[in-house]
Write a protein that holds these residues in place. Sequence first.
Motif, PDB file in Angstrom:
ATOM      1  N   ASP A  56      47.566  37.571  31.024  1.00 36.52           N
ATOM      2  CA  ASP A  56      48.755  36.700  31.090  1.00 36.52           C
ATOM      3  C   ASP A  56      48.377  35.236  30.858  1.00 36.52           C
ATOM      4  O   ASP A  56      49.074  34.504  30.144  1.00 36.52           O
ATOM      5  CB  ASP A  56      49.459  36.849  32.449  1.00 36.52           C
ATOM      6  N   LYS A  63      49.523  32.923  27.760  1.00 36.54           N
ATOM      7  CA  LYS A  63      50.189  31.645  28.019  1.00 36.54           C
ATOM      8  C   LYS A  63      49.477  30.513  27.279  1.00 36.54           C
ATOM      9  O   LYS A  63      50.111  29.676  26.635  1.00 36.54           O
ATOM     10  CB  LYS A  63      50.221  31.377  29.520  1.00 36.54           C
ATOM     11  N   GLN A  69      51.020  28.296  24.215  1.00 32.80           N
ATOM     12  CA  GLN A  69      51.059  26.831  24.277  1.00 32.80           C
ATOM     13  C   GLN A  69      50.330  26.208  23.088  1.00 32.80           C
ATOM     14  O   GLN A  69      50.788  25.233  22.502  1.00 32.80           O
ATOM     15  CB  GLN A  69      50.459  26.338  25.597  1.00 32.80           C
TER      16      GLN A  69
END
Length: 151
Positions: A11, A15, A19
């Motif tokens: 995760d 992420k 980004q």
Amino acid sequence: MSITGESFSDDEDFKKLTQANFRKIRNKSAKIGYADGVSNGQEETFQSAFDMGYVDGLRTGFEFEKYQAFYNSSSTVEIQDEGLNQEKSLFINMAMPSATDESHRRFFEYEKETPSTISGHQKNYVDNFLQQCQRTLPLTTSLLATKNSVE
């Protein structure tokens, strides 16, 4: 349901990747937007300057050439009016260059200034010429007056 170290790491990695991709897309979009803005600004500036130069050139050529054409055509016919004959001599003594001569272009004197400033100088140049004609050649100027000419 418990989060194991492995899924937590996946995760976090997802992420971070999301980004990073978002930053890349945002940076590329900003660069493309900047380039488009610069290009559009240049086009608008060039078009505006061209439009001003076109109007100035047309007015300069028209105002200078109408006197040249009048006196050139008067060479083929005998003018009965003594005042116009005198003005013809005065016009010849003015030794005006052709309407297309570079000496009529104010750009060369003021090329480091803005297009609107150069346009103002060109307008003043033509206005001064028309005022000189009004003083020196009043009969001819009266015959050749246009709506926007010397008042």
